[in-house]
Write a protein that holds these residues in place. Structure first.
Motif, mmCIF file in Angstrom:
data_model
loop_
_atom_site.group_PDB
_atom_site.id
_atom_site.type_symbol
_atom_site.label_atom_id
_atom_site.label_comp_id
_atom_site.label_asym_id
_atom_site.label_seq_id
_atom_site.Cartn_x
_atom_site.Cartn_y
_atom_site.Cartn_z
ATOM 1 N N TRP A 1 5.245 -34.072 -16.214
ATOM 2 C CA TRP A 1 5.466 -32.699 -15.788
ATOM 3 C C TRP A 1 4.726 -31.728 -16.710
ATOM 4 C CZ3 TRP A 1 8.072 -28.579 -18.181
ATOM 5 C CH2 TRP A 1 8.281 -27.483 -17.362
ATOM 6 N N ILE A 2 4.782 -31.957 -18.034
ATOM 7 C CA ILE A 2 4.086 -31.093 -18.997
ATOM 8 C C ILE A 2 2.582 -31.151 -18.759
ATOM 9 C CG2 ILE A 2 3.505 -30.828 -21.443
ATOM 10 C CD1 ILE A 2 6.412 -31.661 -22.048
ATOM 11 N N GLN A 3 2.026 -32.346 -18.552
ATOM 12 C CA GLN A 3 0.586 -32.478 -18.291
ATOM 13 C C GLN A 3 0.200 -31.743 -17.019
ATOM 14 O OE1 GLN A 3 -0.100 -36.680 -18.196
ATOM 15 N NE2 GLN A 3 0.123 -36.928 -20.414
ATOM 16 N N ASP A 4 1.033 -31.839 -15.999
ATOM 17 C CA ASP A 4 0.756 -31.166 -14.732
ATOM 18 C C ASP A 4 0.753 -29.645 -14.923
ATOM 19 O OD1 ASP A 4 0.218 -31.173 -11.974
ATOM 20 O OD2 ASP A 4 2.328 -30.786 -11.514
ATOM 21 N N GLU A 5 1.729 -29.126 -15.656
ATOM 22 C CA GLU A 5 1.784 -27.681 -15.901
ATOM 23 C C GLU A 5 0.595 -27.205 -16.734
ATOM 24 O OE1 GLU A 5 3.840 -25.292 -14.673
ATOM 25 O OE2 GLU A 5 4.539 -26.919 -13.401
ATOM 26 N N GLU A 6 0.186 -27.993 -17.735
ATOM 27 C CA GLU A 6 -0.986 -27.626 -18.541
ATOM 28 C C GLU A 6 -2.248 -27.620 -17.688
ATOM 29 O OE1 GLU A 6 -0.831 -30.463 -21.702
ATOM 30 O OE2 GLU A 6 0.459 -29.192 -22.950
ATOM 31 N N ARG A 7 -2.366 -28.577 -16.780
ATOM 32 C CA ARG A 7 -3.526 -28.630 -15.894
ATOM 33 C C ARG A 7 -3.557 -27.406 -14.978
ATOM 34 N NH1 ARG A 7 -3.838 -29.819 -10.920
ATOM 35 N NH2 ARG A 7 -1.783 -30.774 -10.838
ATOM 36 N N ARG A 8 -2.390 -27.028 -14.447
ATOM 37 C CA ARG A 8 -2.320 -25.840 -13.591
ATOM 38 C C ARG A 8 -2.691 -24.576 -14.356
ATOM 39 N NH1 ARG A 8 3.387 -27.062 -10.767
ATOM 40 N NH2 ARG A 8 2.706 -28.733 -9.407
ATOM 41 N N ALA A 9 -2.214 -24.462 -15.585
ATOM 42 C CA ALA A 9 -2.529 -23.282 -16.394
ATOM 43 C C ALA A 9 -4.021 -23.217 -16.703
ATOM 44 C CB ALA A 9 -1.721 -23.298 -17.690
ATOM 45 N N ALA A 10 -4.638 -24.367 -16.979
ATOM 46 C CA ALA A 10 -6.082 -24.395 -17.250
ATOM 47 C C ALA A 10 -6.871 -24.008 -16.006
ATOM 48 C CB ALA A 10 -6.491 -25.783 -17.737
ATOM 49 N N GLU A 11 -6.454 -24.492 -14.846
ATOM 50 C CA GLU A 11 -7.130 -24.114 -13.597
ATOM 51 C C GLU A 11 -7.007 -22.615 -13.347
ATOM 52 O OE1 GLU A 11 -5.580 -26.387 -10.371
ATOM 53 O OE2 GLU A 11 -6.358 -28.284 -11.146
ATOM 54 N N HIS A 12 -5.832 -22.079 -13.602
ATOM 55 C CA HIS A 12 -5.611 -20.652 -13.399
ATOM 56 C C HIS A 12 -6.486 -19.830 -14.349
ATOM 57 C CE1 HIS A 12 -3.521 -17.080 -12.116
ATOM 58 N NE2 HIS A 12 -3.250 -16.778 -13.377
ATOM 59 N N ALA A 13 -6.597 -20.276 -15.602
ATOM 60 C CA ALA A 13 -7.423 -19.562 -16.574
ATOM 61 C C ALA A 13 -8.898 -19.627 -16.192
ATOM 62 C CB ALA A 13 -7.209 -20.148 -17.969
ATOM 63 N N ARG A 14 -9.328 -20.751 -15.620
ATOM 64 C CA ARG A 14 -10.742 -20.868 -15.194
ATOM 65 C C ARG A 14 -11.038 -19.946 -14.029
ATOM 66 N NH1 ARG A 14 -10.502 -26.772 -16.150
ATOM 67 N NH2 ARG A 14 -9.498 -26.846 -14.136
ATOM 68 N N ARG A 15 -10.075 -19.743 -13.150
ATOM 69 C CA ARG A 15 -10.290 -18.892 -11.984
ATOM 70 C C ARG A 15 -10.392 -17.424 -12.362
ATOM 71 N NH1 ARG A 15 -5.518 -20.175 -8.764
ATOM 72 N NH2 ARG A 15 -5.267 -22.207 -9.667
ATOM 73 N N ARG A 16 -9.677 -17.012 -13.405
ATOM 74 C CA ARG A 16 -9.664 -15.614 -13.819
ATOM 75 C C ARG A 16 -10.802 -15.360 -14.804
ATOM 76 N NH1 ARG A 16 -4.039 -13.909 -16.092
ATOM 77 N NH2 ARG A 16 -5.001 -15.063 -17.747
ATOM 78 N N PRO A 17 -11.700 -14.412 -14.531
ATOM 79 C CA PRO A 17 -12.771 -14.140 -15.490
ATOM 80 C C PRO A 17 -12.218 -13.431 -16.727
ATOM 81 C CG PRO A 17 -12.879 -12.578 -13.686
ATOM 82 C CD PRO A 17 -11.795 -13.576 -13.345
ATOM 83 N N PRO A 18 -12.849 -13.614 -17.876
ATOM 84 C CA PRO A 18 -12.372 -12.930 -19.077
ATOM 85 C C PRO A 18 -12.596 -11.419 -18.936
ATOM 86 C CG PRO A 18 -14.433 -14.049 -19.528
ATOM 87 C CD PRO A 18 -14.017 -14.441 -18.144
ATOM 88 N N PRO A 19 -11.805 -10.624 -19.615
ATOM 89 C CA PRO A 19 -11.980 -9.174 -19.519
ATOM 90 C C PRO A 19 -13.319 -8.752 -20.120
ATOM 91 C CG PRO A 19 -10.392 -9.696 -21.225
ATOM 92 C CD PRO A 19 -10.726 -10.975 -20.527
ATOM 93 N N PRO A 20 -13.923 -7.715 -19.595
ATOM 94 C CA PRO A 20 -15.213 -7.274 -20.141
ATOM 95 C C PRO A 20 -15.031 -6.703 -21.547
ATOM 96 C CG PRO A 20 -14.426 -5.691 -18.542
ATOM 97 C CD PRO A 20 -13.484 -6.860 -18.505
ATOM 98 N N PRO A 21 -16.045 -6.818 -22.396
ATOM 99 C CA PRO A 21 -15.915 -6.262 -23.745
ATOM 100 C C PRO A 21 -15.881 -4.735 -23.686
ATOM 101 C CG PRO A 21 -18.140 -7.069 -23.398
ATOM 102 C CD PRO A 21 -17.344 -7.463 -22.198
ATOM 103 N N PRO A 22 -15.196 -4.116 -24.631
ATOM 104 C CA PRO A 22 -15.169 -2.650 -24.633
ATOM 105 C C PRO A 22 -16.539 -2.088 -24.989
ATOM 106 C CG PRO A 22 -14.108 -3.502 -26.590
ATOM 107 C CD PRO A 22 -14.423 -4.678 -25.724
#
Length: 143
Positions: free
Chosen positions: A63-84
């Motif tokens: 379950w922990i591995q599955d949640e970590e995988r989901r969080a990594a996928e979510h982070a990859r989908r979201r682009p990082p914020p632009p620099p100020p």
């Protein structure tokens, strides 16, 4: 007939004798005397308990591995914020060390500021400009 250990046999005889004697008083709603010892039920064999625990631990790990995988996928989908557009580098005790533009942005050593704050720190704050990105040469800063 099953073999009963001698200690339990003696206890069973003593309880049976007590229930028939006049010394034993059975109160109303009292359960009848029993001929078994009052011991807690034995636990399941250690091997089975260990197996069940390992199975539960394995399910939790999955379950922990599955949640970590989901969080990594979510982070990859979201682009990082632009620099100020403007930043100030923190020096000793949080005092500004140098002013920067977005060309030198490093999120570990700098914090983003507004254009007005950058102009204020370069002109009146005494914060030196970065020699690489040269924020003081931006149009409208030192006019």
């Amino acid at each position: 007939m099953s073999k009963v250990p001698p200690g339990r046999r003696r206890l069973a005889r003593a309880l049976a004798a007590l229930s028939e004697s006049s010394k034993y008083v059975q109160y109303e709603n009292d359960p009848p005397p029993c001929d078994r010892t009052h011991q807690t039920p034995s636990a399941p064999p250690f091997g089975r308990t260990a197996l069940l625990s390992q199975h539960a631990l394995a399910r939790t790990d999955l379950w922990i591995q599955d949640e970590e995988r989901r969080a990594a996928e979510h982070a990859r989908r979201r682009p990082p914020p632009p620099p100020p557009d403007w930043a100030v580098q923190a020096g000793e005790r949080g005092k500004p060390k140098m002013a920067h533009t977005s060309a030198c942005w490093n999120p570990f050593f700098m914090r983003g500021i507004t254009r007005a704050q950058a102009i204020e720190s370069l002109t009146r704050g005494g914060v030196p400009p970065c020699p690489q990105c040269e924020p003081d040469k931006e149009p409208g800063v030192l006019d």
